[in-house]
Design a protein around this motif. Structure first.
Motif, PDB file in Angstrom:
ATOM      1  N   ASP A  38       0.842  -1.192   0.000  1.00 35.60           N
ATOM      2  CA  ASP A  38       0.000   0.000   0.000  1.00 35.60           C
ATOM      3  C   ASP A  38       0.879   1.244   0.000  1.00 35.60           C
ATOM      4  OD1 ASP A  38      -2.313  -1.500   0.102  1.00 35.60           O
ATOM      5  OD2 ASP A  38      -2.595  -1.253   2.260  1.00 35.60           O
ATOM      6  N   LEU A  39       0.421   2.264  -0.691  1.00 36.76           N
ATOM      7  CA  LEU A  39       1.038   3.584  -0.796  1.00 36.76           C
ATOM      8  C   LEU A  39       2.252   3.623  -1.707  1.00 36.76           C
ATOM      9  CD1 LEU A  39       0.693   4.843   2.896  1.00 36.76           C
ATOM     10  CD2 LEU A  39      -0.940   5.050   1.009  1.00 36.76           C
ATOM     11  N   CYS A  40       2.689   2.481  -2.239  1.00 32.61           N
ATOM     12  CA  CYS A  40       3.813   2.467  -3.173  1.00 32.61           C
ATOM     13  C   CYS A  40       3.382   3.131  -4.480  1.00 32.61           C
ATOM     14  CB  CYS A  40       4.264   1.036  -3.446  1.00 32.61           C
ATOM     15  SG  CYS A  40       5.618   0.930  -4.626  1.00 32.61           S
ATOM     16  N   ASN A  41       4.168   4.121  -4.920  1.00 32.36           N
ATOM     17  CA  ASN A  41       3.910   4.773  -6.204  1.00 32.36           C
ATOM     18  C   ASN A  41       4.288   3.823  -7.325  1.00 32.36           C
ATOM     19  OD1 ASN A  41       3.138   7.247  -5.017  1.00 32.36           O
ATOM     20  ND2 ASN A  41       5.282   7.822  -4.798  1.00 32.36           N
ATOM     21  N   SER A  42       3.455   3.771  -8.338  1.00 30.47           N
ATOM     22  CA  SER A  42       3.707   2.874  -9.470  1.00 30.47           C
ATOM     23  C   SER A  42       4.259   3.678 -10.638  1.00 30.47           C
ATOM     24  CB  SER A  42       2.396   2.180  -9.861  1.00 30.47           C
ATOM     25  OG  SER A  42       2.604   1.353 -10.974  1.00 30.47           O
ATOM     26  N   LYS A  43       5.457   4.221 -10.492  1.00 26.92           N
ATOM     27  CA  LYS A  43       6.053   5.063 -11.530  1.00 26.92           C
ATOM     28  C   LYS A  43       6.846   4.255 -12.545  1.00 26.92           C
ATOM     29  CE  LYS A  43       6.686   9.094  -8.599  1.00 26.92           C
ATOM     30  NZ  LYS A  43       7.661  10.029  -8.040  1.00 26.92           N
ATOM     31  N   VAL A  44       7.140   3.015 -12.230  1.00 22.45           N
ATOM     32  CA  VAL A  44       8.041   2.209 -13.035  1.00 22.45           C
ATOM     33  C   VAL A  44       7.272   1.078 -13.719  1.00 22.45           C
ATOM     34  CG1 VAL A  44      10.085   0.724 -12.941  1.00 22.45           C
ATOM     35  CG2 VAL A  44       9.919   2.687 -11.423  1.00 22.45           C
ATOM     36  N   GLY A  45       7.419   0.958 -15.028  1.00 22.94           N
ATOM     37  CA  GLY A  45       6.913  -0.211 -15.729  1.00 22.94           C
ATOM     38  C   GLY A  45       5.437  -0.251 -16.055  1.00 22.94           C
ATOM     39  N   THR A  46       4.716   0.872 -15.921  1.00 24.14           N
ATOM     40  CA  THR A  46       3.290   0.858 -16.261  1.00 24.14           C
ATOM     41  C   THR A  46       2.931   1.954 -17.268  1.00 24.14           C
ATOM     42  OG1 THR A  46       2.727   2.265 -14.373  1.00 24.14           O
ATOM     43  CG2 THR A  46       2.590  -0.126 -14.049  1.00 24.14           C
ATOM     44  N   ASP A  47       3.897   2.750 -17.693  1.00 19.72           N
ATOM     45  CA  ASP A  47       3.608   3.830 -18.645  1.00 19.72           C
ATOM     46  C   ASP A  47       3.072   3.240 -19.948  1.00 19.72           C
ATOM     47  OD1 ASP A  47       3.510   6.510 -19.461  1.00 19.72           O
ATOM     48  OD2 ASP A  47       5.406   6.300 -20.528  1.00 19.72           O
ATOM     49  N   GLY A  48       1.907   3.681 -20.357  1.00 16.77           N
ATOM     50  CA  GLY A  48       1.270   3.153 -21.563  1.00 16.77           C
ATOM     51  C   GLY A  48       0.207   2.117 -21.289  1.00 16.77           C
ATOM     52  N   ALA A  49       0.043   1.718 -20.035  1.00 18.00           N
ATOM     53  CA  ALA A  49      -1.004   0.747 -19.688  1.00 18.00           C
ATOM     54  C   ALA A  49      -2.376   1.399 -19.831  1.00 18.00           C
ATOM     55  CB  ALA A  49      -0.813   0.248 -18.260  1.00 18.00           C
ATOM     56  N   ARG A  50      -3.377   0.585 -20.129  1.00 21.84           N
ATOM     57  CA  ARG A  50      -4.767   1.029 -20.196  1.00 21.84           C
ATOM     58  C   ARG A  50      -5.620   0.020 -19.450  1.00 21.84           C
ATOM     59  NH1 ARG A  50      -2.246   4.657 -21.454  1.00 21.84           N
ATOM     60  NH2 ARG A  50      -2.256   5.899 -23.354  1.00 21.84           N
ATOM     61  N   ILE A  51      -6.598   0.527 -18.707  1.00 19.32           N
ATOM     62  CA  ILE A  51      -7.552  -0.326 -18.021  1.00 19.32           C
ATOM     63  C   ILE A  51      -8.848  -0.211 -18.811  1.00 19.32           C
ATOM     64  CG2 ILE A  51      -8.894  -0.688 -15.921  1.00 19.32           C
ATOM     65  CD1 ILE A  51      -5.414   0.841 -15.920  1.00 19.32           C
ATOM     66  N   VAL A  52      -9.334  -1.329 -19.312  1.00 25.44           N
ATOM     67  CA  VAL A  52     -10.529  -1.346 -20.154  1.00 25.44           C
ATOM     68  C   VAL A  52     -11.635  -2.060 -19.384  1.00 25.44           C
ATOM     69  CG1 VAL A  52     -11.515  -2.039 -22.365  1.00 25.44           C
ATOM     70  CG2 VAL A  52      -9.087  -1.402 -22.229  1.00 25.44           C
ATOM     71  N   ILE A  53     -12.726  -1.338 -19.162  1.00 23.19           N
ATOM     72  CA  ILE A  53     -13.880  -1.880 -18.456  1.00 23.19           C
ATOM     73  C   ILE A  53     -14.946  -2.176 -19.506  1.00 23.19           C
ATOM     74  CG2 ILE A  53     -15.575  -1.475 -16.637  1.00 23.19           C
ATOM     75  CD1 ILE A  53     -12.582  -1.352 -15.705  1.00 23.19           C
ATOM     76  N   ILE A  54     -15.473  -3.403 -19.515  1.00 22.41           N
ATOM     77  CA  ILE A  54     -16.490  -3.818 -20.479  1.00 22.41           C
ATOM     78  C   ILE A  54     -17.781  -4.060 -19.707  1.00 22.41           C
ATOM     79  CG2 ILE A  54     -17.120  -5.463 -22.285  1.00 22.41           C
ATOM     80  CD1 ILE A  54     -13.627  -5.737 -21.325  1.00 22.41           C
TER      81      ILE A  54
ATOM     82  N   LYS B 209     -22.546  -0.512 -16.570  1.00 17.03           N
ATOM     83  CA  LYS B 209     -23.567  -1.545 -16.354  1.00 17.03           C
ATOM     84  C   LYS B 209     -22.905  -2.802 -15.794  1.00 17.03           C
ATOM     85  CE  LYS B 209     -27.754  -3.412 -17.825  1.00 17.03           C
ATOM     86  NZ  LYS B 209     -28.614  -3.429 -16.690  1.00 17.03           N
ATOM     87  N   THR B 210     -23.422  -3.264 -14.673  1.00 13.70           N
ATOM     88  CA  THR B 210     -22.872  -4.454 -14.029  1.00 13.70           C
ATOM     89  C   THR B 210     -23.704  -5.680 -14.405  1.00 13.70           C
ATOM     90  OG1 THR B 210     -24.197  -4.094 -12.041  1.00 13.70           O
ATOM     91  CG2 THR B 210     -21.993  -3.146 -12.067  1.00 13.70           C
ATOM     92  N   PRO B 211     -23.090  -6.846 -14.290  1.00 12.73           N
ATOM     93  CA  PRO B 211     -21.693  -7.090 -13.958  1.00 12.73           C
ATOM     94  C   PRO B 211     -20.792  -6.747 -15.148  1.00 12.73           C
ATOM     95  CG  PRO B 211     -22.759  -9.176 -14.446  1.00 12.73           C
ATOM     96  CD  PRO B 211     -23.818  -8.109 -14.528  1.00 12.73           C
ATOM     97  N   PHE B 212     -19.619  -6.223 -14.853  1.00 12.14           N
ATOM     98  CA  PHE B 212     -18.683  -5.830 -15.902  1.00 12.14           C
ATOM     99  C   PHE B 212     -17.439  -6.703 -15.825  1.00 12.14           C
ATOM    100  CE2 PHE B 212     -17.759  -3.144 -12.235  1.00 12.14           C
ATOM    101  CZ  PHE B 212     -16.399  -3.355 -12.069  1.00 12.14           C
ATOM    102  N   GLN B 213     -16.676  -6.682 -16.893  1.00 13.05           N
ATOM    103  CA  GLN B 213     -15.360  -7.329 -16.893  1.00 13.05           C
ATOM    104  C   GLN B 213     -14.314  -6.251 -17.065  1.00 13.05           C
ATOM    105  OE1 GLN B 213     -16.037 -10.741 -19.751  1.00 13.05           O
ATOM    106  NE2 GLN B 213     -14.795 -11.690 -18.147  1.00 13.05           N
ATOM    107  N   ALA B 214     -13.092  -6.562 -16.724  1.00 15.59           N
ATOM    108  CA  ALA B 214     -11.999  -5.605 -16.839  1.00 15.59           C
ATOM    109  C   ALA B 214     -10.777  -6.298 -17.418  1.00 15.59           C
ATOM    110  CB  ALA B 214     -11.667  -5.030 -15.463  1.00 15.59           C
ATOM    111  N   LYS B 215      -9.971  -5.504 -18.112  1.00 20.12           N
ATOM    112  CA  LYS B 215      -8.690  -6.016 -18.592  1.00 20.12           C
ATOM    113  C   LYS B 215      -7.683  -4.877 -18.590  1.00 20.12           C
ATOM    114  CE  LYS B 215      -9.720  -5.495 -23.532  1.00 20.12           C
ATOM    115  NZ  LYS B 215      -9.837  -6.222 -24.813  1.00 20.12           N
ATOM    116  N   VAL B 216      -6.428  -5.254 -18.481  1.00 22.82           N
ATOM    117  CA  VAL B 216      -5.328  -4.298 -18.588  1.00 22.82           C
ATOM    118  C   VAL B 216      -4.612  -4.611 -19.888  1.00 22.82           C
ATOM    119  CG1 VAL B 216      -3.191  -3.444 -17.565  1.00 22.82           C
ATOM    120  CG2 VAL B 216      -5.062  -4.202 -16.083  1.00 22.82           C
ATOM    121  N   THR B 217      -4.411  -3.583 -20.705  1.00 22.48           N
ATOM    122  CA  THR B 217      -3.642  -3.763 -21.935  1.00 22.48           C
ATOM    123  C   THR B 217      -2.325  -3.010 -21.777  1.00 22.48           C
ATOM    124  OG1 THR B 217      -4.633  -1.839 -23.037  1.00 22.48           O
ATOM    125  CG2 THR B 217      -5.739  -3.973 -23.324  1.00 22.48           C
ATOM    126  N   PHE B 218      -1.274  -3.578 -22.355  1.00 21.82           N
ATOM    127  CA  PHE B 218       0.057  -2.993 -22.198  1.00 21.82           C
ATOM    128  C   PHE B 218       0.993  -3.601 -23.238  1.00 21.82           C
ATOM    129  CE2 PHE B 218       4.245  -3.049 -19.914  1.00 21.82           C
ATOM    130  CZ  PHE B 218       4.413  -1.672 -19.800  1.00 21.82           C
TER     131      PHE B 218
END
Length: 143
Positions: free
Chosen positions: A59-75, A99-108
């Protein structure tokens, strides 16, 4: 290597130290939706969380490394999609109702990690904690 198999670590080696001071970068890894609802503070998010490069960041760790360009897609259950972009510490959020229930994915970088089980709660960090709660394997991570 699968980021969910990584040992617990704060990859960025930096953490949020601002307490509950209002900021889009506040409290990475914490349950955003629950906290905002309990405090009565605006905004009230429908979906919010933090994406990390590995699966067991504290918890509280900044995620500055290795996630630039990621997208969270909620369907949504109606097939509509909502695409969220994490900020400099990995936090993402939306007030748009899905609208629930939804699915989620991370693209990178041309890869994706799909959440198999449809969800009704958009409080991503509520389950995607350092150790994982409610059958979550750990943090929301890049694929």
């Amino acid at each position: 290597m699968d980021p969910l198999l990584s040992m617990p670590t704060c990859t960025s080696t930096t953490s949020w130290a601002g307490g509950n001071r209002e900021s889009a970068s506040m409290n990475p890894g914490m349950a955003c939706v629950t906290c905002h609802q309990k405090s009565g503070e605006a905004p009230i998010f429908s979906i919010a969380g933090t994406v990390y490069p590995t699966g067991h960041e504290p918890d509280l760790c900044n995620s500055k490394v290795g996630t630039d360009g990621a997208r969270i897609v909620i369907i949504g259950a109606d097939g509509k999609t909502l695409t969220l972009t994490p900020n400099a510490v990995g936090n993402f959020s939306s007030e748009i109702q899905v609208k629930t229930p939804f699915q989620a994915k991370v693209t990178f970088q041309g890869r994706e990690r799909l959440m198999i089980t449809p969800q009704t709660s958009g409080d991503c960090n509520g389950c995607h904690s350092q150790s994982g709660d409610n059958s979550a394997p750990g943090r929301v991570t890049v694929p």
